[in-house]
Design an enzyme around this catalytic site. Structure first.
Site, short mmCIF file in Angstrom:
data_model
loop_
_atom_site.label_atom_id
_atom_site.label_comp_id
_atom_site.label_asym_id
_atom_site.label_seq_id
_atom_site.Cartn_x
_atom_site.Cartn_y
_atom_site.Cartn_z
N HIS A 146 0.93 -1.10 0.01
CA HIS A 146 0.17 -0.15 -0.01
C HIS A 146 0.91 1.34 -0.17
O HIS A 146 0.70 2.17 -0.81
CB HIS A 146 -0.82 0.09 1.45
CG HIS A 146 -1.81 1.11 1.36
ND1 HIS A 146 -3.10 1.42 1.05
CD2 HIS A 146 -1.28 2.50 2.03
CE1 HIS A 146 -3.53 2.52 1.26
NE2 HIS A 146 -2.32 3.26 1.78
N GLU A 147 1.86 1.10 0.92
CA GLU A 147 2.60 2.34 0.92
C GLU A 147 3.66 2.44 -0.24
O GLU A 147 3.92 3.53 -0.84
CB GLU A 147 3.52 2.32 2.41
CG GLU A 147 2.76 2.40 3.44
CD GLU A 147 1.95 3.94 3.66
OE1 GLU A 147 2.56 4.77 3.36
OE2 GLU A 147 1.05 3.66 3.93
#
Length: 405
Positions: free
Chosen positions: A26-27
């Site tokens: 996600h990051e």
């Protein structure tokens, strides 16, 4: 000591591995999109806390591994406030500081001075990455397993149950629910579980005759090996295949795999939205919401089931990989959806602020950002406490306080 070690290996380790993978990717979505727009980045971290490994690359980005494997984060240069959406006064202060330190024009490399559409894409890239990850994992799963369809054939009907009152009989084949055709028994269960107190219409094939039966699901407490002690809607009948004609397994071509993966994501989101909608309308009490404890327990239970399914080491490894792949895909959809909620501390909240900025041609005032941030934190804290309370009740830890019984 051995029991504690087994508990850690079975429950904690798989949960942390899956969670860290999903959150890190996600990051990474934020990071790669920011790099595409040449945003200056200070740090990308896998895990939190003190670094056990750290290296700085040519672009000045510190890559680190924290000692707490609970996900990860990316830190853009100039991120001073927790909301990462400074107002006009904050932008002016940041610009003056950057200009004084690096010269005129240097602020153009900072996230907060990028066009609003670029910032919105960078923020949205995290949840989008979660959905892409889920699509890839589901595709991998269906490519290996194929499509298995188990016909919704009635095995038995509990006496004095809604199913008995509706007239269900053993060997009935359910062909449609509320007018929608069904092929797999999981489709029937999904509708029943989200229809407590609502009338459900079943189209049934009984020895070649088509019948319309009506039943109203009622909640009951069950001990689920994966979810724990839960209250779910049931109509009082079991479905099982009763012959080879009730089970079909087929290999899927690439287009079918893609379609099946996309459909699974859409169905998962649809089920989530339906459940949330029923909570807000008072038809569900939210006791099926789970937090980290519940997810860890489910991960451990699935791990145990995968190990016990076949004692052969090769089969055990294969079962574990497939189980974790499916679980990671479902959790990735959940995390992507959660981050898109319009709560200021989440990606959806940032997108809400950017939407205002795009229309009003100025950032949201600092006092409103701060208020939104406080409300967002309170909402998330309340949701986490509520989910944890649910988890403790499911494990029957709080029976003496009136938990599920």
């Amino acid at each position: 000591m051995i029991d504690a070690l087994t508990l850690v290996v079975t429950y904690v380790v798989p949960f942390l591995l899956v969670l860290t993978l999903i959150v890190t990717l996600h990051e990474l979505g934020h990071f790669l999109t920011a790099r595409l727009f040449k945003v200056k980045i200070d740090r990308f971290s896998v895990g939190f806390g003190r670094a056990v490994f750290s290296r700085t690359d040519r672009q000045g980005v510190e890559w680190r591994v924290g000692w707490m494997p609970l996900g990860g984060y990316v830190k853009f240069s100039g991120d001073l406030d927790a909301s990462s959406v400074p107002d006009e006064a904050g932008l002016a202060e940041l610009k003056g500081r950057v200009t004084a330190e690096h010269g005129p024009g240097a602020e153009r490399d900072y996230f907060h001075f990028k066009p609003v559409w670029q910032r919105a894409l960078i923020v949205a890239a995290g949840p989008v990455t979660n959905f892409i990850l889920a699509f890839v994992l589901f595709a991998l799963y269906f490519a290996i397993i194929g499509e298995q369809v188990v016909a919704p054939r009635v095995l038995n009907v509990a006496p004095d149950s809604p199913a008995a009152a509706a007239g269900f009989q053993p060997r009935d084949l359910i062909t449609a629910v509320n007018g929608r055709p069904v092929r797999d028994d999981s489709e029937v269960r999904a509708v029943v579980m989200l229809s407590a107190g609502d009338t459900v219409r079943f189209t049934v094939d009984r020895a070649g005759r088509t019948l319309e039966l009506v039943a109203t699901p009622q909640r009951q407490v069950e001990d689920d090996p994966v979810a724990g002690r839960v209250r779910v809607a049931r109509i009082g009948m079991n479905m099982r295949p009763q012959g080879p004609e009730d089970v079909s397994i087929r290999r899927l071509n690439p287009l079918e795999i893609a379609g099946k993966s996309a459909t699974t994501i859409v169905d998962t989101l649809g089920t989530t939205l339906t459940y949330i909608g029923r909570i807000f309308t008072g038809r569900e009490n939210g006791d099926q919401l789970s937090g980290p404890l519940g997810i860890a327990r489910a991960t451990g239970a699935l791990t145990t089931q995968a190990v016990e399914a076949n004692p052969d080491p090769g089969a055990t490894v294969a079962n574990l990989l497939l189980t974790m792949t499916s679980l990671a895909a479902i959790l990735s959809v959940g995390i992507g959806f959660l981050n898109l909620l319009p709560i200021p501390v989440l990606d959806g909240g940032h997108l809400l602020f950017y939407g205002y900025e795009a229309v009003a041609r100025r950032p949201v005032a600092a006092r409103f950002q701060e208020a939104g941030y406080r409300v967002g934190l309170a909402l998330l804290a309340g949701l986490m406490l509520f989910a944890t309370w649910n988890d403790l009740q499911k494990f029957n830890f709080l029976a003496f306080l009136g938990g599920l019984a």
